[in-house]
Design a protein around this motif. Structure first.
Motif, short mmCIF file in Angstrom:
data_model
loop_
_atom_site.label_atom_id
_atom_site.label_comp_id
_atom_site.label_asym_id
_atom_site.label_seq_id
_atom_site.Cartn_x
_atom_site.Cartn_y
_atom_site.Cartn_z
N LEU A 224 0.75 -1.27 0.03
CA LEU A 224 0.05 0.01 -0.26
C LEU A 224 0.95 1.28 -0.18
N PHE A 225 1.71 1.29 0.78
CA PHE A 225 2.84 2.61 1.10
C PHE A 225 3.63 2.76 -0.51
N TYR A 226 3.97 1.44 -1.09
CA TYR A 226 4.60 1.50 -2.38
C TYR A 226 3.90 2.20 -3.31
N GLN A 227 2.48 1.86 -3.44
CA GLN A 227 1.71 2.43 -4.50
C GLN A 227 1.52 3.82 -4.30
N LYS A 228 1.38 4.28 -3.07
CA LYS A 228 1.06 5.64 -2.71
C LYS A 228 2.39 6.61 -3.08
N ILE A 229 3.39 6.14 -2.57
CA ILE A 229 4.84 6.76 -2.80
C ILE A 229 5.07 6.76 -4.33
N SER A 230 5.04 5.71 -4.86
CA SER A 230 5.44 5.56 -6.34
C SER A 230 4.33 6.29 -7.24
N GLY A 231 3.12 5.93 -7.01
CA GLY A 231 2.19 6.43 -7.82
C GLY A 231 1.99 5.46 -9.08
N GLU A 232 2.82 4.45 -8.78
CA GLU A 232 2.52 3.48 -9.87
C GLU A 232 1.47 2.24 -9.84
N ASP A 233 1.26 1.81 -11.02
CA ASP A 233 0.10 0.64 -10.95
C ASP A 233 0.68 -0.72 -10.87
N TYR A 234 2.05 -0.63 -11.05
CA TYR A 234 2.67 -1.97 -11.48
C TYR A 234 2.62 -2.78 -9.94
N GLU A 235 2.48 -4.03 -10.17
CA GLU A 235 2.30 -4.79 -9.21
C GLU A 235 3.63 -5.25 -8.63
N VAL A 236 3.80 -5.02 -7.38
CA VAL A 236 4.96 -5.21 -6.76
C VAL A 236 4.48 -6.42 -5.79
N SER A 237 5.35 -7.78 -5.75
CA SER A 237 4.77 -8.81 -4.87
C SER A 237 5.98 -9.05 -4.01
N LEU A 238 5.77 -9.32 -2.69
CA LEU A 238 6.35 -9.49 -1.65
C LEU A 238 6.12 -10.97 -1.17
N ARG A 239 6.96 -11.91 -0.79
CA ARG A 239 6.73 -13.19 -0.43
C ARG A 239 7.56 -13.69 0.56
N LEU A 279 8.95 -7.70 -9.22
CA LEU A 279 8.28 -6.51 -10.13
C LEU A 279 7.63 -7.25 -11.37
N ARG A 280 6.71 -7.40 -11.49
CA ARG A 280 6.04 -7.82 -12.93
C ARG A 280 6.53 -9.15 -13.19
N GLY A 281 6.66 -9.91 -12.18
CA GLY A 281 7.06 -11.25 -12.24
C GLY A 281 8.44 -11.66 -12.29
N ASN A 282 9.25 -10.52 -12.15
CA ASN A 282 10.84 -10.51 -12.16
C ASN A 282 11.36 -10.08 -10.81
N ALA A 283 12.44 -10.40 -10.48
CA ALA A 283 13.36 -10.05 -9.23
C ALA A 283 13.34 -8.61 -9.35
N PHE A 284 12.78 -7.85 -8.37
CA PHE A 284 12.89 -6.43 -8.31
C PHE A 284 13.95 -5.83 -8.34
N LYS A 285 14.99 -6.25 -7.78
CA LYS A 285 16.29 -5.72 -7.59
C LYS A 285 17.10 -5.66 -9.10
N GLN A 292 12.30 3.57 -8.26
CA GLN A 292 11.21 2.33 -7.70
C GLN A 292 11.85 1.84 -6.64
N ARG A 293 13.32 1.61 -6.58
CA ARG A 293 13.92 1.22 -5.50
C ARG A 293 13.79 2.01 -4.27
N LYS A 294 14.03 3.39 -4.44
CA LYS A 294 13.77 4.31 -3.52
C LYS A 294 12.46 4.20 -2.59
N SER A 295 11.39 3.97 -3.89
CA SER A 295 10.09 4.11 -3.16
C SER A 295 9.68 2.79 -2.44
N LEU A 296 10.24 1.54 -2.81
CA LEU A 296 10.11 0.35 -1.99
C LEU A 296 10.84 0.56 -0.66
#
Length: 377
Positions: A224-239, A279-285, A292-296
């Motif tokens: 939720l914070f990531y979406q608010k900070i970045s303003g992106e609709d990209y799906e970030v998944s954490l597991r 991010l979008r199915g790939n390793a975020f880093k 995007q890294r700063k936003s996360l």
């Protein structure tokens, strides 16, 4: 940007640092600082001691430096030992925290004159969150950085977790030493290995369960914070990834037994856990931009802040180190608006440019104190 996830704060339980004295700590020979406002800006040239002042505050909350693992590295050059003393209000009660590293290397921590038998008893009493430029390693580096982040947060929330983590790490060291001794002597003591396996599995299982239960609520908050900070609709998944999701601790130790004996270290356990980020199915880093890294990173830290605030009924101290150099103006202003105007916690912000810091704080229409460091302490 407005976050509609805030809960009410217990005004009578607010945390306020009133002053701090540094003696022979890092670049400070002897300096004292008095804090008169909720929002404190600290400015000055690079190398003047801004970060070290924040680290002294952090040390009083956590009994250790945020940046260095060895206490000897915190001592002013040419001296032996240091002393930090701070007074802090937790609600209506005033506390004096004193942290001393003796010339002999002995460390002492006390609150209102009462020392601790174990420093771990201090953790969580004066909660705090530090955000520093190098924290992006939580995103870009290996799993150890993400485990350290989770461990620091959970240790403030749950003393039992901290006790079990300390126990686990001690037993892990003992088990690894035993494996090395087997290789050196070419003799395997299975009964002794089984004893350590049992001892390791008890705190390990508790740590796993606490991490898994905590992350069920924490991960959606980060997203939720990531979406608010970045303003992106990209799906970030954490597991949460752990070997214990697929087998019991005891069976894992048996499964990796032969490998452990050959390589002389333990390959199964919660010291291998990770918080996988995609991010979008790939390793975020691997594919994320710097923005995007700063936003996360900020999403993780603000989620930490929010969790600590809700658990304690008041916000933790927030220490923001040199972030203007790392963030664009839009992200920085959004961050400041949230932490300064939508929360009632005490905030310390450093910057190399006094006018820039002053302009940002003025734009918030809040009272603030500006401390300008001109010479080394």
């Amino acid at each position: 940007m407005t976050f509609h996830i805030l809960q009410s704060e217990n005004k009578r339980s607010l945390l306020r640092l009133n002053n701090i004295t540094l003696l022979q700590f890092k670049n400070y020979r002897s300096s004292a600082f008095h804090f008169t406002e909720r929002i404190i800006g600290i400015c000055g040239k690079n190398g003047i001691g801004k970060t070290n002042l924040l680290d002294a505050i952090y040390y009083c909350c956590f009994t250790k430096s945020y940046f260095t693992r060895s206490d000897s590295l915190n001592v002013h050059t040419g001296n032996q030992g240091f002393r930090l003393a701070a007074t802090i209000n937790r609600g209506e009660v005033l506390h004096e925290i004193v942290c001393i590293l003796r010339e002999t290397g002995r460390k002492e921590i006390s609150v209102n004159g009462d020392g601790y038998e174990k420093f771990s008893e201090h953790i969580g009493k004066f909660p705090g969150v530090m955000i520093a430029p190098d924290d992006v390693q939580i995103i870009t580096e290996g799993s150890e950085e993400r485990r350290r982040f989770l461990d620091a947060l959970l240790s403030q929330l749950d003393h039992t977790y901290l006790v079990q983590l300390i126990s686990y790490n001690k037993i892990l060291v003992q088990r690894n030493s035993l494996l090395k001794s087997f290789a050196e002597t070419r003799r395997i003591d299975n009964s002794l290995l089984e004893v350590l396996n049992e001892q390791l599995s008890i705190p390990g299982t508790i740590i796993f369960e606490k991490r898994r239960n905590f992350l069920k609520d924490f991960i959606p908050l980060v997203k939720l914070f990531y979406q608010k900070i970045s303003g992106e609709d990209y799906e970030v998944s954490l597991r949460y990834e752990s070997q214990l999701l697929y087998a019991s601790f005891e069976s894992l130790l048996q499964q990796f037994r032969d490998k452990d004996l050959v390589l002389q270290r333990t390959h199964a356990g919660v010291h291998k856990d990770d918080l996988e980020i995609n991010l979008r199915g790939n390793a975020f880093k691997n594919i994320a931009s710097q923005g995007q890294r700063k936003s996360l990173l900020f999403a993780l830290k603000l989620a930490e802040f929010e969790v600590l605030k809700n658990a304690n009924g008041f916000p933790p101290l927030l220490l923001l180190d040199d972030l203007f150099e790392k963030l664009d103006q839009h992200r920085m202003q959004n961050l400041l608006e949230w932490v300064c105007t939508e929360n009632n916690g005490q905030i310390f912000i450093t910057d190399t440019h006094c006018e820039r810091l002053k302009d940002h704080l003025k734009s918030l229409n809040v009272s603030y104190q500006l401390i300008e460091l001109n010479v080394n302490g």
